[in-house]
Design a protein around this motif. Structure first.
Motif, PDB file in Angstrom:
ATOM      1  N   GLY A   2       0.791  -1.152  -0.172  1.00 28.98           N
ATOM      2  CA  GLY A   2      -0.086  -0.236  -0.003  1.00 28.98           C
ATOM      3  C   GLY A   2       0.827   1.145   0.178  1.00 28.98           C
ATOM      4  N   TRP A   3       1.805   1.378   0.949  1.00 31.80           N
ATOM      5  CA  TRP A   3       2.812   2.451   0.940  1.00 31.80           C
ATOM      6  C   TRP A   3       3.480   2.504  -0.540  1.00 31.80           C
ATOM      7  CZ3 TRP A   3       4.504   6.980   2.011  1.00 31.80           C
ATOM      8  CH2 TRP A   3       5.857   7.209   1.589  1.00 31.80           C
ATOM      9  N   LEU A   4       4.022   1.585  -0.975  1.00 31.50           N
ATOM     10  CA  LEU A   4       4.640   1.544  -2.187  1.00 31.50           C
ATOM     11  C   LEU A   4       3.918   2.194  -3.456  1.00 31.50           C
ATOM     12  CD1 LEU A   4       6.778  -1.863  -2.060  1.00 31.50           C
ATOM     13  CD2 LEU A   4       7.589   0.651  -1.592  1.00 31.50           C
ATOM     14  N   LEU A   5       2.623   1.781  -3.470  1.00 31.63           N
ATOM     15  CA  LEU A   5       1.889   2.204  -4.507  1.00 31.63           C
ATOM     16  C   LEU A   5       1.503   3.601  -4.313  1.00 31.63           C
ATOM     17  CD1 LEU A   5      -0.168   1.788  -6.807  1.00 31.63           C
ATOM     18  CD2 LEU A   5      -1.847   0.921  -5.259  1.00 31.63           C
ATOM     19  N   TYR A   6       1.215   4.003  -3.102  1.00 30.80           N
ATOM     20  CA  TYR A   6       0.825   5.421  -2.741  1.00 30.80           C
ATOM     21  C   TYR A   6       2.057   6.279  -3.127  1.00 30.80           C
ATOM     22  CZ  TYR A   6       0.584   9.563   0.157  1.00 30.80           C
ATOM     23  OH  TYR A   6       0.578  10.762   0.852  1.00 30.80           O
TER      24      TYR A   6
ATOM     25  N   MET B 192     -11.527  -3.693   9.455  1.00 29.47           N
ATOM     26  CA  MET B 192     -11.664  -2.320   9.869  1.00 29.47           C
ATOM     27  C   MET B 192     -10.536  -1.967  10.440  1.00 29.47           C
ATOM     28  SD  MET B 192     -14.471  -0.449   9.472  1.00 29.47           S
ATOM     29  CE  MET B 192     -16.283  -0.471   9.491  1.00 29.47           C
ATOM     30  N   LEU B 193      -9.836  -2.787  11.222  1.00 31.93           N
ATOM     31  CA  LEU B 193      -8.501  -2.266  11.830  1.00 31.93           C
ATOM     32  C   LEU B 193      -7.311  -2.427  10.846  1.00 31.93           C
ATOM     33  CD1 LEU B 193      -5.656  -3.507  13.132  1.00 31.93           C
ATOM     34  CD2 LEU B 193      -6.984  -1.696  14.478  1.00 31.93           C
ATOM     35  N   HIS B 194      -7.423  -3.193  10.034  1.00 32.05           N
ATOM     36  CA  HIS B 194      -6.212  -3.381   8.826  1.00 32.05           C
ATOM     37  C   HIS B 194      -6.341  -2.215   8.110  1.00 32.05           C
ATOM     38  CE1 HIS B 194      -5.293  -7.194  10.252  1.00 32.05           C
ATOM     39  NE2 HIS B 194      -4.224  -7.156   9.586  1.00 32.05           N
ATOM     40  N   LEU B 195      -7.579  -1.472   7.439  1.00 32.91           N
ATOM     41  CA  LEU B 195      -7.786  -0.491   6.772  1.00 32.91           C
ATOM     42  C   LEU B 195      -6.996   0.546   7.546  1.00 32.91           C
ATOM     43  CD1 LEU B 195      -8.677   0.702   4.133  1.00 32.91           C
ATOM     44  CD2 LEU B 195     -10.945   1.041   5.167  1.00 32.91           C
ATOM     45  N   GLY B 196      -7.445   0.546   8.928  1.00 29.46           N
ATOM     46  CA  GLY B 196      -6.861   1.827   9.560  1.00 29.46           C
ATOM     47  C   GLY B 196      -5.131   1.722   9.484  1.00 29.46           C
ATOM     48  N   ALA B 197      -4.671   0.657   9.743  1.00 29.28           N
ATOM     49  CA  ALA B 197      -3.506   0.268   9.748  1.00 29.28           C
ATOM     50  C   ALA B 197      -2.773   0.992   8.441  1.00 29.28           C
ATOM     51  CB  ALA B 197      -3.099  -1.130  10.260  1.00 29.28           C
ATOM     52  N   PHE B 198      -3.489   0.529   7.442  1.00 26.46           N
ATOM     53  CA  PHE B 198      -3.027   0.495   5.934  1.00 26.46           C
ATOM     54  C   PHE B 198      -2.828   1.957   5.917  1.00 26.46           C
ATOM     55  CE2 PHE B 198      -3.899   1.564   1.516  1.00 26.46           C
ATOM     56  CZ  PHE B 198      -3.227   0.831   0.762  1.00 26.46           C
ATOM     57  N   THR B 199      -3.665   2.712   6.398  1.00 23.68           N
ATOM     58  CA  THR B 199      -3.752   4.336   6.216  1.00 23.68           C
ATOM     59  C   THR B 199      -2.767   4.885   7.063  1.00 23.68           C
ATOM     60  OG1 THR B 199      -6.155   4.207   5.807  1.00 23.68           O
ATOM     61  CG2 THR B 199      -5.066   6.397   6.321  1.00 23.68           C
ATOM     62  N   ALA B 200      -2.451   4.615   8.235  1.00 28.77           N
ATOM     63  CA  ALA B 200      -1.630   5.065   9.094  1.00 28.77           C
ATOM     64  C   ALA B 200      -0.236   4.812   8.776  1.00 28.77           C
ATOM     65  CB  ALA B 200      -1.925   4.251  10.556  1.00 28.77           C
ATOM     66  N   THR B 201       0.008   3.513   8.164  1.00 27.91           N
ATOM     67  CA  THR B 201       1.403   3.281   7.513  1.00 27.91           C
ATOM     68  C   THR B 201       1.680   4.197   6.681  1.00 27.91           C
ATOM     69  OG1 THR B 201       1.009   0.735   8.030  1.00 27.91           O
ATOM     70  CG2 THR B 201       2.725   1.402   6.377  1.00 27.91           C
ATOM     71  N   ILE B 202       0.737   4.679   5.666  1.00 32.53           N
ATOM     72  CA  ILE B 202       1.098   5.706   4.592  1.00 32.53           C
ATOM     73  C   ILE B 202       1.257   7.090   5.654  1.00 32.53           C
ATOM     74  CG2 ILE B 202      -0.003   7.206   3.056  1.00 32.53           C
ATOM     75  CD1 ILE B 202      -1.497   4.856   1.997  1.00 32.53           C
ATOM     76  N   MET B 203       0.817   7.413   6.609  1.00 34.84           N
ATOM     77  CA  MET B 203       1.099   8.428   6.915  1.00 34.84           C
ATOM     78  C   MET B 203       2.234   8.521   7.803  1.00 34.84           C
ATOM     79  SD  MET B 203      -2.938   9.044   8.945  1.00 34.84           S
ATOM     80  CE  MET B 203      -2.470  10.287   9.717  1.00 34.84           C
ATOM     81  N   THR B 204       2.632   7.463   8.379  1.00 34.98           N
ATOM     82  CA  THR B 204       4.069   7.597   9.144  1.00 34.98           C
ATOM     83  C   THR B 204       5.267   7.423   8.147  1.00 34.98           C
ATOM     84  OG1 THR B 204       3.172   6.503  11.180  1.00 34.98           O
ATOM     85  CG2 THR B 204       5.448   6.349  10.923  1.00 34.98           C
ATOM     86  N   ALA B 205       4.893   6.627   7.062  1.00 33.91           N
ATOM     87  CA  ALA B 205       5.932   6.520   6.036  1.00 33.91           C
ATOM     88  C   ALA B 205       5.941   7.994   5.264  1.00 33.91           C
ATOM     89  CB  ALA B 205       5.490   5.488   4.861  1.00 33.91           C
ATOM     90  N   ASN B 206       5.134   8.722   5.130  1.00 27.94           N
ATOM     91  CA  ASN B 206       5.221  10.082   4.853  1.00 27.94           C
ATOM     92  C   ASN B 206       6.184  10.662   5.813  1.00 27.94           C
ATOM     93  OD1 ASN B 206       3.562  10.303   2.306  1.00 27.94           O
ATOM     94  ND2 ASN B 206       1.664  10.542   3.644  1.00 27.94           N
ATOM     95  N   VAL B 207       5.854  10.656   7.036  1.00 30.17           N
ATOM     96  CA  VAL B 207       7.103  11.457   7.626  1.00 30.17           C
ATOM     97  C   VAL B 207       8.284  10.848   7.798  1.00 30.17           C
ATOM     98  CG1 VAL B 207       7.594  12.173  10.305  1.00 30.17           C
ATOM     99  CG2 VAL B 207       5.088  12.065   9.306  1.00 30.17           C
ATOM    100  N   PHE B 208       8.544   9.565   7.748  1.00 34.80           N
ATOM    101  CA  PHE B 208       9.910   8.983   7.813  1.00 34.80           C
ATOM    102  C   PHE B 208      10.620   8.985   6.388  1.00 34.80           C
ATOM    103  CE2 PHE B 208      12.739   5.244   7.479  1.00 34.80           C
ATOM    104  CZ  PHE B 208      13.374   5.503   8.862  1.00 34.80           C
ATOM    105  N   PHE B 209       9.915   8.818   5.427  1.00 34.51           N
ATOM    106  CA  PHE B 209      10.662   8.782   3.982  1.00 34.51           C
ATOM    107  C   PHE B 209      10.552   9.746   3.240  1.00 34.51           C
ATOM    108  CE2 PHE B 209       9.386   3.995   4.736  1.00 34.51           C
ATOM    109  CZ  PHE B 209      10.805   3.644   4.793  1.00 34.51           C
TER     110      PHE B 209
END
Length: 411
Positions: free
Chosen positions: A133-137, A177-194
């Protein structure tokens, strides 16, 4: 009584506590800086390179904040970096995901009625989906679409809808539901980190070396930060959803999750506009209320297996472990007599109870075997259930539940 499972439960509680604390810090900082950025005003006496300033009063003191569009002419000796709120939130969230949905995957992750998956396959889907998900985004953001923020946001929404549907085809409603939240949160944190932090480091290094920083790095970081701002509220909803079966216990839960992302946009648009102009567009609240009405209506569609289908379905190996353990018959009778009036596909404890609390079903042998660990913790070693002991579960009943769980010799 003290055993490894009790320690494990307290570990999960501690990690959840840390996750909530760090999330509050991250979300609070995110909302503050977005609001601050939108409230900045130009002034005649601003230093060179400044794009706006804001005066604030809080806690008995006055604060004067100045923003530089690229960077100040001279780097200050002390510079505060806002990054660990994001990192610690994701790390604690990832740990919690592993504790609850990977280690406890037989109960919370895998839905045998949806897909015939081994636990390792469910875990693989969980982990790989977050990474892909992060790689695609990130690829889309770095493409030409990055020059069209609105188009990019619409495409991101489409991806989230697809992921919501996909998760619901293989995972339990709660896990989806939880995984969709984790999917989105991973994008958000990866935005900060990468993206955000590396770009800021480039600007700082340019200043230290006497070079003029390129404004493009700030522009790229601002785009990712804006995405994070609009995704925050839906992520909070998705993380809280496991406490409310009305949100996940329906065949339309993937649509509910999708609509929640739209409510996040309407709510944040109101506050972002208000911070910028001093007056928010009130139509956004009408749209938000309408979306929530649709969500409430969709939540009434039941997604449980019928009682007949649940009875006919073959037990999973995990369920067999507890169903064949000595004492299961006694535990089954106790649960049916003390718990199933609420935890049923058709609750009959009271007319106002339309759904099994927390979505936990206990009216078939498979249900009871699958929820053995929760029964052991909630009604065996503790008196958490039944609430206020309304069904008069005796100490002997609780001891029988403990013996049954121990006889299964599993963790």
């Amino acid at each position: 009584m003290f055993d490894a499972l009790i320690l494990w439960e307290w570990t999960a509680f501690a990690v959840r506590w840390v996750h909530v604390i760090t999330a509050m810090a991250w979300i609070g900082a995110s909302f503050y800086f977005i609001a601050l950025d939108l409230m900045l005003k130009s002034a005649d006496d601003m230093p060179e390179g400044a794009s706006g300033e804001e005066w604030e009063v809080h806690g008995g003191g006055f604060y004067h904040t100045t923003k530089y569009l690229v960077a100040p002419a001279r780097l200050p000796e002390h510079l505060t970096w806002h990054k660990w709120q994001s990192y610690s939130t994701w790390l604690s969230g990832a740990a919690l995901l592993m504790i609850i949905y990977w280690v406890g995957g037989e109960l919370y992750l895998i839905d045998a009625a949806k897909a015939d998956l081994a636990l390792w396959q469910g875990i693989a889907i969980s982990a790989l989906s977050l990474t892909i998900g992060w790689l695609l985004y990130d690829f889309l953001c770095k493409s030409k679409l990055g020059e069209s923020p609105t188009t990019l946001m619409l495409l991101l929404f489409a991806i989230l809808v697809v992921m919501s549907y996909g998760y619901n085809q293989v995972f339990t409603g709660r896990a989806a539901m939880l995984h969709l939240g984790a999917f989105t949160a991973t994008i958000m944190t990866a935005n900060v980190f990468f993206i955000i932090m590396p770009n800021q480091r480039i600007v700082v290094k340019d200043l230290q070396d006497g070079r003029t920083p390129d404004a493009k790095y700030g522009k790229i970081a601002k785009l990712r930060s804006t995405h994070n701002n609009y995704l925050t509220l839906p992520v909070i909803f998705l993380m809280l959803s496991n406490h409310y079966p009305l949100s996940f216990a329906t065949q339309y839960s993937w649509i509910i999750a999708s609509l929640i992302f739209l409510t996040g946009v309407t709510i944040r648009h109101y506050f972002n506009t208000m911070h910028k102009t001093g007056k928010g567009p009130h139509w956004t609240w009408a749209v938000t209320v309408l979306l929530m009405i649709v969500i409430a209506w969709l939540s009434t569609a039941n997604m449980w297996e019928s009682y007949e289908d649940a009875e006919a379905r073959a037990l999973t190996p995990y369920e067999e472990t507890f169903a064949q353990a000595d004492g299961f018959e006694d535990a089954h009778d106790i649960v049916m007599g003390r718990c199933s009036m609420c935890h049923s596909r058709d609750p009959f404890y009271s007319d106002s109870m339309l759904w099994a609390p927390k979505g936990v079903l206990l009216d078939t042998p498979a249900d009871i075997a699958r929820n053995a660990r929760a029964i052991y913790i909630q009604a065996g070693v503790s008196h958490a259930m039944p609430p206020a002991n309304v069904t008069m579960m005796s100490n002997e009943d609780r001891a029988a539940i403990v013996r049954w769980y121990k006889n299964a010799e599993t963790f």
